[in-house]
Design an enzyme around this catalytic site. Structure first.
Site, PDB file in Angstrom:
ATOM      1  CG  ASP A  42     -11.237 -30.846 -19.511  1.00  0.00           C
ATOM      2  OD1 ASP A  42     -11.345 -31.297 -20.660  1.00  0.00           O
ATOM      3  OD2 ASP A  42     -10.571 -31.397 -18.611  1.00  0.00           O
TER       4      ASP A  42
ATOM      5  CG  HIS B 244     -31.235  -1.801 -24.732  1.00  0.00           C
ATOM      6  ND1 HIS B 244     -31.936  -2.922 -24.370  1.00  0.00           N
ATOM      7  CD2 HIS B 244     -30.695  -2.074 -25.947  1.00  0.00           C
ATOM      8  CE1 HIS B 244     -31.830  -3.831 -25.330  1.00  0.00           C
ATOM      9  NE2 HIS B 244     -31.086  -3.339 -26.292  1.00  0.00           N
TER      10      HIS B 244
ATOM     11  CB  SER C  16     -25.726   1.891 -32.678  1.00  0.00           C
ATOM     12  OG  SER C  16     -26.884   1.426 -33.321  1.00  0.00           O
TER      13      SER C  16
ATOM     14  CG  LEU D 243     -10.519 -21.518 -15.988  1.00  0.00           C
ATOM     15  CD1 LEU D 243     -11.303 -22.693 -15.400  1.00  0.00           C
ATOM     16  CD2 LEU D 243      -9.191 -21.994 -16.550  1.00  0.00           C
TER      17      LEU D 243
ATOM     18  CD  GLU E 111     -22.269  -8.051 -26.771  1.00  0.00           C
ATOM     19  OE1 GLU E 111     -22.197  -9.248 -26.404  1.00  0.00           O
ATOM     20  OE2 GLU E 111     -23.210  -7.613 -27.456  1.00  0.00           O
TER      21      GLU E 111
ATOM     22  CG  HIS F 201      -7.786 -28.886 -10.015  1.00  0.00           C
ATOM     23  ND1 HIS F 201      -7.841 -28.451 -11.319  1.00  0.00           N
ATOM     24  CD2 HIS F 201      -8.040 -27.793  -9.241  1.00  0.00           C
ATOM     25  CE1 HIS F 201      -8.131 -27.161 -11.332  1.00  0.00           C
ATOM     26  NE2 HIS F 201      -8.261 -26.741 -10.084  1.00  0.00           N
TER      27      HIS F 201
ATOM     28  CG  HIS G  51      -3.997 -25.311  -9.450  1.00  0.00           C
ATOM     29  ND1 HIS G  51      -3.756 -24.073  -8.903  1.00  0.00           N
ATOM     30  CD2 HIS G  51      -5.335 -25.528  -9.343  1.00  0.00           C
ATOM     31  CE1 HIS G  51      -4.898 -23.557  -8.482  1.00  0.00           C
ATOM     32  NE2 HIS G  51      -5.870 -24.411  -8.728  1.00  0.00           N
TER      33      HIS G  51
HETATM   34  C1  LIG Z   1     -13.802 -18.090 -14.933  1.00  0.00           C
HETATM   35  C2  LIG Z   1     -13.277 -19.041 -13.933  1.00  0.00           C
HETATM   36  N1  LIG Z   1     -14.128 -19.785 -13.220  1.00  0.00           N
HETATM   37  C3  LIG Z   1     -13.677 -20.621 -12.267  1.00  0.00           C
HETATM   38  C4  LIG Z   1     -12.352 -20.728 -12.005  1.00  0.00           C
HETATM   39  C5  LIG Z   1     -11.848 -21.636 -10.899  1.00  0.00           C
HETATM   40  N2  LIG Z   1     -11.172 -22.795 -11.493  1.00  0.00           N
HETATM   41  C6  LIG Z   1      -9.852 -22.860 -11.615  1.00  0.00           C
HETATM   42  S1  LIG Z   1      -9.331 -24.272 -12.359  1.00  0.00           S
HETATM   43  C7  LIG Z   1     -10.910 -24.827 -12.501  1.00  0.00           C
HETATM   44  C8  LIG Z   1     -11.187 -26.167 -13.128  1.00  0.00           C
HETATM   45  C9  LIG Z   1     -10.723 -26.179 -14.485  1.00  0.00           C
HETATM   46  O1  LIG Z   1     -10.760 -27.456 -15.003  1.00  0.00           O
HETATM   47  P1  LIG Z   1      -9.742 -27.788 -16.148  1.00  0.00           P
HETATM   48  O2  LIG Z   1      -9.645 -26.686 -17.077  1.00  0.00           O
HETATM   49  O3  LIG Z   1     -10.142 -29.113 -16.699  1.00  0.00           O
HETATM   50  O4  LIG Z   1      -8.368 -27.873 -15.397  1.00  0.00           O
HETATM   51  P2  LIG Z   1      -7.687 -29.183 -14.759  1.00  0.00           P
HETATM   52  O5  LIG Z   1      -8.423 -29.506 -13.511  1.00  0.00           O
HETATM   53  O6  LIG Z   1      -7.781 -30.262 -15.764  1.00  0.00           O
HETATM   54  O7  LIG Z   1      -6.292 -28.741 -14.479  1.00  0.00           O
HETATM   55  C10 LIG Z   1     -11.813 -23.903 -11.983  1.00  0.00           C
HETATM   56  C11 LIG Z   1     -13.256 -24.118 -11.954  1.00  0.00           C
HETATM   57  C12 LIG Z   1     -11.487 -19.933 -12.780  1.00  0.00           C
HETATM   58  N3  LIG Z   1     -10.174 -19.950 -12.601  1.00  0.00           N
HETATM   59  N4  LIG Z   1     -11.970 -19.117 -13.742  1.00  0.00           N
HETATM   60 MG   LIG Z   2      -9.317 -30.885 -16.978  1.00  0.00          MG
END
Ligand SMILES: Cc1ncc(C[n+]2csc(CCOP(=O)(O)OP(=O)(O)O)c2C)c(N)n1
Ligand SMILES: [Mg+2]
Length: 662
Positions: free
Chosen positions: A154, A464, A375, A118, A402, A258, A27
Site C-alpha cells: 500500500d 530557481h 534548457s 517506499l 524529476e 507489520h 517485518h
Molecule cells: C518513504 C518511506 N516512508 C516511510 C517508510 C516507513 N515505512 C516502512 S513500511 C511502512 C508502511 C507501509 O505500509 P504497506 O506498504 O501497506 O506495508 P504493510 O504494512 O502492508 O507490510 C512505512 C510507513 C519507508 N520505509 N519509506
Molecule cells: Mg499494507
C-alpha cells in the site's frame, strides 16, 4: 507426491517468522501475507537461474515493499542461490549478514535493487522495463526478452513517486512490467481507511494500465492473474487481496504483524495453524527439495539463451555493452577542437557540444530531461525519442517528473546495458534527491545533468537559484559532483562521469563563461578534482579556490591582487570528492598546510559558504551567498551579492590588512 503450493509458501512464512523472532526486529507481516503470491510467481513464471544470478536475460524481480525483506531472502535460499545460507538468515539484520534490514543490491546477487524507501522500487522497475524494451529493440528477442515483476505494498502505491512512475509506464506502454499489489489494507498506523480513499485500481487504469484482481492467498489464482497480465500489452497491476501476517492466528490482519516479532506464543500458535515443523529454521525435506527443483528449472532457459548468444553475430557487441566499459576516444579530438576555437559558452551548452561527440561514440547512452530539454541541452542532433512505438530511441521525454526520472534512471543503470543521463535544474535535485541517494547507495551509474546552477540563472529568481544544493550534494557519500569552469573542463568531467562506476552530477551554468583552459594538458586535469590553473606571479600570499562560473571571477581577482604585488594562485576545483581522494603530497602542493597563516586561502562559489572551511581553514575567507537569491538579470545579481572581481579583491585586501599579511 509433490508438496502443495501452500506448503511451499509456508516455508517462506516459517523462515520469515523465525528470522524476525530471532532478530527481535523486522517485518513478518508482509512476507506471510504475500507468501502464496510469491510462490506462484517464483514457481510458475519467473525466469531465473540461481547458479548465475547475473544472467542478462533473466526476469527482474523487485521487492518494492523492502521492509518485507525476509520474503526475498527466503526465496533466494529456498530456490538455491549460493547466498543467503540458512546461517545468513539466522543472522538476519545482524552486522555483516547479507540479510540486511532491507534488501541491498550490493549484499546479495539475487537482489536486483535496494529497496526500503517506499515507492522507489516500483519506480526503478519502470526503468528496468524501459531498458529491457530498448535493448530488445536493438538486439532482438533472441538475446533480450524478459519481464520485470514487482511486489508492492500500500505504501508503494501511496507515495508521490508512484504517480510519476505509473504515468510514465502507462505512457510508454511497458507491457513487460507486472506489479503485484499486496492489498492487505493495513499500514503501520492501522487500516488504510485512516488515510486512503482513492480507487487505486481505477487510477492505474486511467494511466493506461491493465488491471486485474485475485485472491492473493490462492497461488493458483495469482498464477492465472499473472497469465492474464503477461497476455496483455499494457503494464499490469494485479490486486492481490491478502491478509497481513497470514497464519498468525491472533495477530493476522492487524498492524501488529507489520513491524515487530510475533512473540513466542504467537509463533507457536502459527506453527500449529500452518502445520509447520516444531523446530525453528526447519524446512521439511520434501518442501526444500521441491523449491530447489524450481531453482534448477531456469537452467534450461539459460542454456538455450547461451546457445543463441553463441550463434549470434552480435555476441561481442552485446557483451561489451553489458560490461559497461566505455570508449573515451572522443575526448581528445573534442578538446583539440575546443582549444582551436576558444569562445565564451555556457557550460550547459558545452555539455551539449560534448554530448554531440559522446553519443555517437558511446551507443549505450540514453538521454532525457524532465521537460527542460531545451534548457538542459540534453538532446543531441542524432538522438531519436524513445517512445512506445520506437523503443530503440535514445532520448526520453520524462515529463515533469524529476523523482520518477531519477528513479527510472537508477533502474536502467541497474538493469545494465545502458548509461542513462537526465536533466533538470540543479535546484530541483531536491525533487529527485531520494533517488539520487539511492543511486549512490546502489552504485548506479547515472549521470545527472543539472543546469542553471546558481544565481547566474538570473531572472527566475530565488525559487530557481540553488544556494545550498552543491554543498548538500557533496555531503552525500558515493557521488561525484562536478562543477566545470568552461568547455574543456566540461568535456573532462563528462569523460570522468562516463568512466565512473557510480553516479555523477554535472552542475552547469545557464550563462556564458569565458574559456579558462586555453592550452592542451597532458592529463585530464579535472580527474585530480582540483588543480592549479594559474600560479602566483609574485610571492604567493593568497590561494583562490573557485568552482565553475566563479573560476573566471577568481582569475579577475588574482589579476587585481597581482597588480598590488600580491601573488595569488587560482585553483579550479571542479570536484571536491576527487580532490579529497588524491595523494597527500598532491593535496599539499595545491593547498599547503591549512595552519599556514602566511598564506590566505579564499573560496569563491556562488552558493552557501557552509563547508568551505574544509579547504580554506577556519582562518581563511569564504566568499559565497548565505541567503536566498534575487530575481534580476544575472550580472545585477552578481553585483548585488558582490561576487565580482573588484568587490572580492577589495575584501581579500582588507582581510590581508587585518591579518597583517600585506
Ligand atoms: C518513504 C518511506 N516512508 C516511510 C517508510 C516507513 N515505512 C516502512 S513500511 C511502512 C508502511 C507501509 O505500509 P504497506 O506498504 O501497506 O506495508 P504493510 O504494512 O502492508 O507490510 C512505512 C510507513 C519507508 N520505509 N519509506
Ligand atoms: Mg499494507
Amino acid at each position: 507426491m509433490q508438496p502443495t503450493q501452500r506448503r511451499l509458501a509456508n516455508a517462506i512464512r516459517a523462515l520469515a517468522m523465525d528470522a524476525v523472532e530471532t532478530a527481535n526486529s523486522g517485518h513478518p507481516g508482509m512476507p506471510m501475507g504475500m507468501a502464496d503470491a510469491a510462490t506462484a510467481l517464483f514457481t510458475r513464471h519467473l525466469k531465473f537461474d540461481p547458479s548465475d544470478p547475473h544472467w542478462p536475460d533473466r526476469d527482474r524481480f523487485v521487492l518494492s515493499a523492502g521492509h518485507g525483506s525476509m520474503l526475498i531472502y527466503a526465496l533466494l535460499y529456498l530456490t538455491g542461490y549460493s547466498r543467503p545460507t540458512l546461517d545468513d538468515i539466522r543472522n538476519f539484520r545482524q552486522l555483516h549478514s547479507p540479510c540486511a534490514g532491507h534488501p541491498e543490491n550490493f549484499e546479495l546477487p539475487g537482489v536486483e535493487v535496494t529497496t526500503g524507501p517506499l515507492g522507489q522500487g516500483l519506480a526503478m522497475a519502470v526503468g528496468m522495463a524501459i531498458a529491457e524494451r530498448h535493448l530488445n529493440a536493438i538486439y532482438g528477442d533472441d538475446l533480450v526478452d524478459h519481464r520485470t515483476y514487482v511486489i508492492a505494498g500500500d505504501g508503494d502505491l501511496m507515495e508521490g513517486v508512484n504517480h510519476e512512475a505509473v504515468g510514465l509506464a502507462g505512457h510508454l506502454k511497458l507491457g513487460r512490467l507486472i506489479v503485484l499489489w499486496d492489498d492487505n489494507r493495513i499500514t503501520i498506523d492501522g487500516s488504510t481507511d485512516l488515510s486512503r480513499s482513492e480507487d487505486v485500481v481505477a487510477r492505474h487504469a486511467a494511466a493506461g494500465w491493465h488491471t486485474t484482481e485475485c485472491d492473493g492467498l490462492d497461488s493458483g489464482k495469482v498464477s492465472k492473474a499473472i497469465e492474464q497480465a503477461i497476455a496483455d500489452e499494457r503494464p499490469s497491476l494485479i490486486r492481490c487481496r491478502t491478509v497481513i501476517g497470514y497464519g498468525a492466528p491472533n495477530k493476522q490482519g492487524t498492524a501488529a504483524t507489520h513491524g515487530a516479532a510475533l512473540g513466542k506464543d504467537e509463533v507457536e500458535a502459527a506453527r500449529a495453524e500452518l502445520g509447520l515443523e516444531p523446530k525453528e529454521f526447519t524446512i521439511p525435506e520434501d518442501v526444500l527439495a521441491a523449491w530447489r527443483e524450481v531453482g534448477r528449472r531456469g537452467a534450461l532457459d539459460h542454456s538455450e539463451w547461451r546457445r543463441r548468444i553463441e550463434q549470434s553475430a552480435r555476441k561481442d557487441d552485446f557483451l561489451k555493452r553489458l560490461s559497461g566499459t566505455v570508449d573515451d576516444n572522443w575526448l581528445k579530438p573534442h578538446i583539440d577542437s575546443l582549444l582551436a576555437d576558444p569562445k565564451p559558452v555556457a557550460t550547459r551548452k558545452a555539455s551539449e557540444i560534448a554530448l554531440e561527440a559522446i553519443n555517437p561514440a558511446v551507443p549505450s547512452t540514453i538521454g532525457g530531461s524532465a521537460d527542460l530539454t531545451g534548457s538542459n541541452n540534453t538532446k543531441t542532433k542524432g538522438l531519436e525519442p524513445l517512445t512506445a512505438e520506437y523503443y530503440a530511441g535514445r532520448y526520453i521525454y520524462y515529463g515533469i517528473r524529476e523523482f520518477g526520472m531519477a528513479a527510472a534512471m537508477n533502474g536502467m543503470a541497474l538493469h545494465g546495458g545502458v548509461i542513462p543521463y537526465g536533466g533538470t535544474f540543479l535546484v530541483f535535485t531536491d525533487y529527485a534527491r531520494p533517488a539520487i541517494r539511492l543511486s549512490t547507495l546502489q552504485g548506479a551509474k547515472v549521470i545527472y545533468v543539472m543546469t542553471h546552477d546558481s544565481i547566474g540563472l538570473g531572472e527566475d529568481g530565488p525559487t530557481h537559484q540553488p544556494i545550498e544544493h552543491l554543498q548538500s550534494l557533496r555531503a552525500m557519500p558515493g557521488i561525484e559532483v562536478y562543477r566545470p569552469a568552461d568547455a574543456v573542463e566540461t568535456a573532462e568531467c563528462w569523460a570522468l562521469a562516463l568512466a565512473s562506476d557510480g553516479p555523477s552530477i554535472l552542475a552547469l551554468t545557464r550563462q556564458n563563461l569565458a574559456p579558462v583552459r586555453t592550452a592542451a594538458a597532458k592529463e585530464n586535469l579535472c580527474g585530480r578534482g582540483a588543480y592549479r590553473l594559474k600560479g602566483a606571479g609574485g610571492e604567493r600570499k593568497v590561494i583562490l579556490i573557485a568552482t565553475g562560473s566563479e573560476v573566471e571571477i577568481a582569475l579577475g581577482v588574482a589579476e587585481r591582487l597581482e597588480e598590488q604585488g600580491i601573488g595569488a594562485d587560482v585553483v579550479s576545483m571542479p570536484c571536491t570528492e576527487r580532490f579529497d581522494a588524491q595523494p597527500r603530497d598532491y593535496r599539499e602542493d595545491i593547498l599547503p598546510d591549512v595552519s599556514n597563516r602566511e598564506i590566505l586561502r579564499v573560496s569563491i562559489e556562488a552558493g552557501t559558504t557552509f563547508g568551505w572551511e574544509r579547504y580554506t581553514g577556519l582562518q581563511g575567507l569564504r566568499i559565497g551567498i548565505d541567503r536566498y537569491g534575487v530575481s534580476a538579470p544575472y550580472q545585477d545579481a552578481y553585483e548585488y551579492f558582490r561576487l565580482t572581481p573588484a568587490a572580492i579583491a577589495g575584501r581579500v585586501l582588507a582581510f590581508l590588512d587585518r591579518r597583517g599579511i600585506r
